[in-house]
Design a protein around this motif. Structure first.
Motif, short mmCIF file in Angstrom:
data_model
loop_
_atom_site.label_atom_id
_atom_site.label_comp_id
_atom_site.label_asym_id
_atom_site.label_seq_id
_atom_site.Cartn_x
_atom_site.Cartn_y
_atom_site.Cartn_z
N VAL A 112 0.85 -1.19 0.00
CA VAL A 112 0.00 0.00 0.00
C VAL A 112 0.89 1.24 0.00
O VAL A 112 1.73 1.40 0.89
CB VAL A 112 -0.94 0.03 1.22
CG1 VAL A 112 -1.81 1.29 1.18
CG2 VAL A 112 -1.81 -1.21 1.27
N ASP A 113 0.69 2.10 -0.99
CA ASP A 113 1.42 3.36 -1.10
C ASP A 113 0.53 4.48 -0.59
O ASP A 113 -0.48 4.80 -1.20
CB ASP A 113 1.80 3.60 -2.57
CG ASP A 113 2.45 4.95 -2.81
OD1 ASP A 113 3.02 5.53 -1.87
OD2 ASP A 113 2.39 5.42 -3.97
N PHE A 114 0.90 5.05 0.57
CA PHE A 114 0.20 6.23 1.10
C PHE A 114 0.87 7.44 0.45
O PHE A 114 2.07 7.65 0.62
CB PHE A 114 0.35 6.30 2.62
CG PHE A 114 -0.47 5.27 3.35
CD1 PHE A 114 -1.72 5.58 3.86
CD2 PHE A 114 0.03 3.99 3.54
CE1 PHE A 114 -2.47 4.63 4.54
CE2 PHE A 114 -0.71 3.03 4.22
CZ PHE A 114 -1.96 3.36 4.71
N TRP A 115 0.10 8.23 -0.30
CA TRP A 115 0.66 9.30 -1.12
C TRP A 115 -0.26 10.51 -1.16
O TRP A 115 -1.37 10.46 -0.64
CB TRP A 115 0.90 8.79 -2.54
CG TRP A 115 -0.40 8.63 -3.30
CD1 TRP A 115 -1.36 7.68 -3.10
CD2 TRP A 115 -0.90 9.48 -4.32
NE1 TRP A 115 -2.42 7.87 -3.95
CE2 TRP A 115 -2.16 8.99 -4.71
CE3 TRP A 115 -0.40 10.61 -4.95
CZ2 TRP A 115 -2.93 9.59 -5.70
CZ3 TRP A 115 -1.18 11.20 -5.93
CH2 TRP A 115 -2.42 10.68 -6.29
N ALA A 116 0.21 11.57 -1.81
CA ALA A 116 -0.60 12.76 -2.09
C ALA A 116 -0.10 13.38 -3.40
O ALA A 116 1.08 13.26 -3.73
CB ALA A 116 -0.50 13.77 -0.96
N PRO A 117 -0.99 14.04 -4.14
CA PRO A 117 -0.62 14.60 -5.45
C PRO A 117 0.47 15.67 -5.38
O PRO A 117 1.21 15.86 -6.32
CB PRO A 117 -1.92 15.20 -5.98
CG PRO A 117 -3.01 14.72 -5.11
CD PRO A 117 -2.41 14.21 -3.85
N TRP A 118 0.61 16.36 -4.26
CA TRP A 118 1.58 17.44 -4.11
C TRP A 118 2.95 16.95 -3.67
O TRP A 118 3.90 17.72 -3.56
CB TRP A 118 1.06 18.48 -3.12
CG TRP A 118 0.53 17.87 -1.85
CD1 TRP A 118 -0.78 17.58 -1.57
CD2 TRP A 118 1.28 17.44 -0.72
NE1 TRP A 118 -0.88 17.00 -0.33
CE2 TRP A 118 0.38 16.89 0.22
CE3 TRP A 118 2.63 17.44 -0.39
CZ2 TRP A 118 0.78 16.37 1.44
CZ3 TRP A 118 3.03 16.92 0.83
CH2 TRP A 118 2.10 16.40 1.74
N CYS A 119 3.10 15.67 -3.41
CA CYS A 119 4.33 15.09 -2.86
C CYS A 119 5.32 14.71 -3.96
O CYS A 119 5.03 13.84 -4.78
CB CYS A 119 3.94 13.86 -2.03
SG CYS A 119 5.29 12.78 -1.56
N GLY A 120 6.47 15.38 -3.98
CA GLY A 120 7.49 15.11 -5.00
C GLY A 120 7.99 13.67 -5.01
O GLY A 120 7.98 13.01 -6.07
N PRO A 121 8.44 13.13 -3.87
CA PRO A 121 8.90 11.74 -3.86
C PRO A 121 7.79 10.75 -4.24
O PRO A 121 8.08 9.70 -4.81
CB PRO A 121 9.35 11.52 -2.41
CG PRO A 121 9.72 12.89 -1.93
CD PRO A 121 8.75 13.81 -2.60
N CYS A 122 6.54 11.10 -3.95
CA CYS A 122 5.41 10.24 -4.35
C CYS A 122 5.32 10.16 -5.87
O CYS A 122 5.06 9.09 -6.44
CB CYS A 122 4.10 10.77 -3.79
SG CYS A 122 4.02 10.84 -1.99
N LYS A 123 5.54 11.30 -6.52
CA LYS A 123 5.51 11.33 -7.99
C LYS A 123 6.67 10.53 -8.57
O LYS A 123 6.54 9.89 -9.60
CB LYS A 123 5.57 12.77 -8.49
CG LYS A 123 4.34 13.57 -8.19
CD LYS A 123 4.49 15.01 -8.65
CE LYS A 123 3.32 15.85 -8.23
NZ LYS A 123 3.49 17.26 -8.57
#
Length: 103
Positions: free
Chosen positions: A22-33
């Motif tokens: 499970v990847d907990f992420w957000a659209p504004w997060c650079g490392p998530c992108k």
């Protein structure tokens, strides 16, 4: 297999059986992108051996709170509904493969 987006409502159902990352992420997060294309590649390589899902912490705060997600990306590995590993921050595909293989 593709990476699916889940919600607080579907979380338990999606993580209840088998091996699930499970990847907990957000659209504004650079490392998530940065990690998103790695998760897509890994999902294709793993096929049916493990499932990869993403949950947006901004839209689904209940799951993030339940699992004490304090920074993103946070990656939790579930085996039959139980958390068996946790990684925080950007991870290489090789590291993620090794963690999933160890489950």
């Amino acid at each position: 297999m593709s990476v699916n987006h889940i919600s607080d409502v579907s979380f338990q159902n999606e993580t209840g059986t088998g091996t699930v990352l499970v990847d907990f992420w957000a659209p504004w997060c650079g490392p998530c992108k940065m990690i998103a294309p790695i998760l897509d590649e890994l999902s294709a390589e793993l096929g049916d051996t493990a499932k990869i899902v993403k949950i947006n912490v901004d839209d689904n705060p209940e799951s993030a709170a339940k699992y004490n997600v304090m920074s993103i990306p946070t990656l939790l590995v579930f085996k039959d509904g139980q958390v068996v590993d946790q990684l925080v921050g950007f991870q290489s595909k090789e590291k993620l493969k090794a963690v999933i293989a160890a489950v």
